[in-house]
Design an enzyme around this catalytic site. Structure first.
Site, PDB file in Angstrom:
ATOM      1  N   LYS A 198      73.845  77.423  13.783  1.00 33.00           N
ATOM      2  CA  LYS A 198      74.698  76.793  14.801  1.00 33.00           C
ATOM      3  C   LYS A 198      75.202  75.431  14.347  1.00 33.00           C
ATOM      4  O   LYS A 198      76.305  75.034  14.699  1.00 33.00           O
ATOM      5  CB  LYS A 198      73.951  76.677  16.131  1.00 33.00           C
ATOM      6  CG  LYS A 198      73.757  78.031  16.796  1.00 33.00           C
ATOM      7  CD  LYS A 198      73.459  77.927  18.269  1.00 33.00           C
ATOM      8  CE  LYS A 198      73.516  79.319  18.892  1.00 33.00           C
ATOM      9  NZ  LYS A 198      73.196  79.341  20.302  1.00 33.00           N
TER      10      LYS A 198
ATOM     11  N   LYS B  89      75.931  88.765  14.146  1.00 32.62           N
ATOM     12  CA  LYS B  89      75.405  89.169  15.457  1.00 32.62           C
ATOM     13  C   LYS B  89      76.516  89.113  16.522  1.00 32.62           C
ATOM     14  O   LYS B  89      77.329  88.190  16.499  1.00 32.62           O
ATOM     15  CB  LYS B  89      74.293  88.169  15.801  1.00 32.62           C
ATOM     16  CG  LYS B  89      73.555  88.419  17.053  1.00 32.62           C
ATOM     17  CD  LYS B  89      72.518  87.324  17.307  1.00 32.62           C
ATOM     18  CE  LYS B  89      73.110  86.137  18.029  1.00 32.62           C
ATOM     19  NZ  LYS B  89      72.239  85.498  19.017  1.00 32.62           N
TER      20      LYS B  89
ATOM     21  N   LYS C 171      77.959  85.679  22.575  1.00 38.70           N
ATOM     22  CA  LYS C 171      78.868  85.311  23.663  1.00 38.70           C
ATOM     23  C   LYS C 171      79.755  84.136  23.295  1.00 38.70           C
ATOM     24  O   LYS C 171      80.795  83.934  23.906  1.00 38.70           O
ATOM     25  CB  LYS C 171      78.124  85.074  24.984  1.00 38.70           C
ATOM     26  CG  LYS C 171      76.943  84.150  24.940  1.00 38.70           C
ATOM     27  CD  LYS C 171      76.402  83.950  26.355  1.00 38.70           C
ATOM     28  CE  LYS C 171      74.997  84.484  26.540  1.00 38.70           C
ATOM     29  NZ  LYS C 171      73.966  83.782  25.778  1.00 38.70           N
TER      30      LYS C 171
HETATM   31  N1  AQP Z   1      73.633  90.624  19.427  1.00 37.57           N
HETATM   32  C1  AQP Z   1      72.458  90.737  19.999  1.00 37.57           C
HETATM   33  N2  AQP Z   1      71.699  91.834  19.827  1.00 37.57           N
HETATM   34  C2  AQP Z   1      70.491  91.967  20.432  1.00 37.57           C
HETATM   35  N3  AQP Z   1      69.968  91.032  21.229  1.00 37.57           N
HETATM   36  C3  AQP Z   1      70.693  89.914  21.436  1.00 37.57           C
HETATM   37  N4  AQP Z   1      70.469  88.811  22.162  1.00 37.57           N
HETATM   38  C4  AQP Z   1      71.509  87.965  22.045  1.00 37.57           C
HETATM   39  N5  AQP Z   1      72.433  88.492  21.249  1.00 37.57           N
HETATM   40  C5  AQP Z   1      71.955  89.698  20.850  1.00 37.57           C
HETATM   41  C6  AQP Z   1      69.254  88.587  22.932  1.00 37.57           C
HETATM   42  O1  AQP Z   1      69.638  88.152  24.222  1.00 37.57           O
HETATM   43  C7  AQP Z   1      68.673  87.213  24.676  1.00 37.57           C
HETATM   44  C8  AQP Z   1      69.335  85.972  25.155  1.00 37.57           C
HETATM   45  O2  AQP Z   1      69.982  85.281  24.132  1.00 37.57           O
HETATM   46  P1  AQP Z   1      70.553  83.845  24.448  1.00 37.57           P
HETATM   47  O3  AQP Z   1      71.704  83.925  25.333  1.00 37.57           O
HETATM   48  O4  AQP Z   1      69.509  82.958  24.967  1.00 37.57           O
HETATM   49  O5  AQP Z   1      70.922  83.245  23.070  1.00 37.57           O
HETATM   50  P2  AQP Z   1      71.480  83.854  21.794  1.00 37.57           P
HETATM   51  O6  AQP Z   1      70.485  84.737  21.165  1.00 37.57           O
HETATM   52  O7  AQP Z   1      71.950  82.689  20.953  1.00 37.57           O
HETATM   53  O8  AQP Z   1      72.708  84.734  22.353  1.00 37.57           O
HETATM   54  P3  AQP Z   1      74.202  84.573  22.099  1.00 37.57           P
HETATM   55  O9  AQP Z   1      74.925  85.635  22.858  1.00 37.57           O
HETATM   56  O10 AQP Z   1      74.473  84.528  20.611  1.00 37.57           O
HETATM   57  O11 AQP Z   1      74.528  83.178  22.773  1.00 37.57           O
HETATM   58  P4  AQP Z   1      75.265  81.964  22.135  1.00 37.57           P
HETATM   59  O12 AQP Z   1      76.541  82.535  21.593  1.00 37.57           O
HETATM   60  O13 AQP Z   1      75.499  80.992  23.262  1.00 37.57           O
HETATM   61  O14 AQP Z   1      74.388  81.411  21.075  1.00 37.57           O
HETATM   62  C9  AQP Z   1      67.690  86.968  23.552  1.00 37.57           C
HETATM   63  O15 AQP Z   1      66.541  87.754  23.769  1.00 37.57           O
HETATM   64  C10 AQP Z   1      68.435  87.444  22.347  1.00 37.57           C
HETATM   65  O16 AQP Z   1      67.581  87.908  21.342  1.00 37.57           O
END
Ligand code: AQP
Length: 338
Positions: A118, A201, A204
């Site tokens: 990040k 990955k 969002k």
């Molecule tokens: N692509 C993914 N595949 C499987 N699991 C996923 N998770 C997130 N993306 C995937 C799981 O969702 C939970 C919450 O994640 P988060 O929102 O706290 O943070 P993150 O992992 O950083 O998710 P994002 O979507 O990538 O958010 P941003 O873009 O804001 O950083 C976790 O259990 C994660 O494993």
């Protein structure tokens, strides 16, 4: 047999840093729902304090927090069975995080790949909160003495750090106070990849909306994104080994298997030999049939934001019955006079 020291308890959270994606749903929420009916107390959280480690517009943050709560409930998380909260309404999370900032070592935090991803080359300019993020995550979990944490594959390293923090705290203070938490990383899609790039990955906050399926996308948008998803020119294999070195094909098959609650082997037995021109419409139809009822229910819930706020207020009160005594005991162990 002696009683287990810790009540079997699940904690997990999702950031309201955007809309929910199919990655969040398959990697995390589906398992959150099923764990409600196993032998656990369950606590699920919109981690708004984590979200602000990168800039969030205040109105968007409030909207996304309520929408995430609606997504949890629409996906099957019952406020009767689970404690549903937003993190900032339970102040003990942040209070324990400070203690853990003083337990975790800089070297441990510096090895966290999510921070490196990040922050990129911009480490001088990102927030201190982004660096400290995993200590707050450890506090989120351990302020409940949670024993199990369902997450996607990307959170594995943070959960190892949570275990290290619990072990170091217990060791330093000569107690057996915090449990060594078990990660629960299960299912056919523990790492859902971007539809545009099979090595990234699904996220969002990816600038490309075409890279992800949002839980609020309508049927046309879902079908279009799947139709345009990057693939290779070959037909689907009949055996799992045939997906090696084919990350985009593997991703679409994993998504199909997770949505249909089938193993990847079973899916390939059915679709092996098909071209993507045949498989993609099947996947789109399946995705729409599973996701449309959730997005419809989310929209219904979002029309009553006061009801969502009431659920979160009730959840916070229930949560504090668990977290306040654990924080009090932590302070006593550390030597804080009260
Ligand atoms: N692509 C993914 N595949 C499987 N699991 C996923 N998770 C997130 N993306 C995937 C799981 O969702 C939970 C919450 O994640 P988060 O929102 O706290 O943070 P993150 O992992 O950083 O998710 P994002 O979507 O990538 O958010 P941003 O873009 O804001 O950083 C976790 O259990 C994660 O494993």
């Amino acid at each position: 047999m002696s009683e287990p020291k810790f009540t079997p308890r699940v904690f997990s959270g999702i950031q309201p840093s955007g809309g929910l994606t199919l990655g969040n749903y398959l990697g995390a929420i589906k398992r959150f729902v099923s764990m409600q009916d196993e032998n656990f107390e369950t606590v699920y959280c919109m981690v708004d304090l984590h979200a602000i480690t990168v800039w969030q517009d205040p109105e968007d943050l409030a909207h996304n927090t309520r929408e995430l709560a609606a997504g949890f409930i629409a996906s099957g998380i019952s406020p009767e069975k689970s404690i549903l909260i937003n993190q900032s309404q339970v102040p003990e999370h942040a209070q324990l995080a400070w203690i853990f900032n003083c337990v975790a070592r800089m070297g441990w935090m510096g090895r966290m790949t999510q921070f490196k991803d990040k922050a990129g080359k911009n480490t001088e300019n990102v927030s201190l909160g982004l660096f400290a993020y995993p200590a707050l995550m450890a506090a989120d979990i351990l302020i409940y003495h949670a024993t199990h944490v369902p997450v996607g594959e990307d959170q594995k390293q943070h959960l190892e750090l949570t275990r290290d923090i619990a072990a170091k705290f217990n060791h330093d203070y000569g107690v057996d106070f915090f449990p060594i938490t078990e990660p629960v990383i299960e299912g056919a899609a523990t790492r859902v990849m971007s539809l545009r790039d099979g090595s990234k990955k699904m996220s969002k906050s990816d600038p490309s909306d075409a890279s992800r399926i949002n839980m609020t996308d309508d049927a046309d948008a879902i079908a279009k994104k799947i139709r345009k998803a990057k693939t290779d020119p070959d037909a689907l294999p009949s055996e799992v080994e045939g997906l090696n070195e084919r990350p985009e094909a593997r991703n679409l098959v994993n998504i199909y298997a997770a949505l249909n609650e089938q193993s990847v082997e079973d899916v390939l037995r059915e679709v092996g030999g098909q071209q993507f021109g045949t498989f993609k419409p099947l996947l789109a139809e399946l995705a729409v049939s599973k996701l449309a009822p959730i997005s419809t229910e989310m929209a219904r819930l979002m029309a009553q934001p006061d009801e969502i706020d009431k659920i979160l207020a009730k959840g916070a009160a229930q949560a504090r019955e668990i977290t306040a005594p654990i924080l009090k005991k932590t302070y006593e162990i550390v030597g804080m006079v009260s």
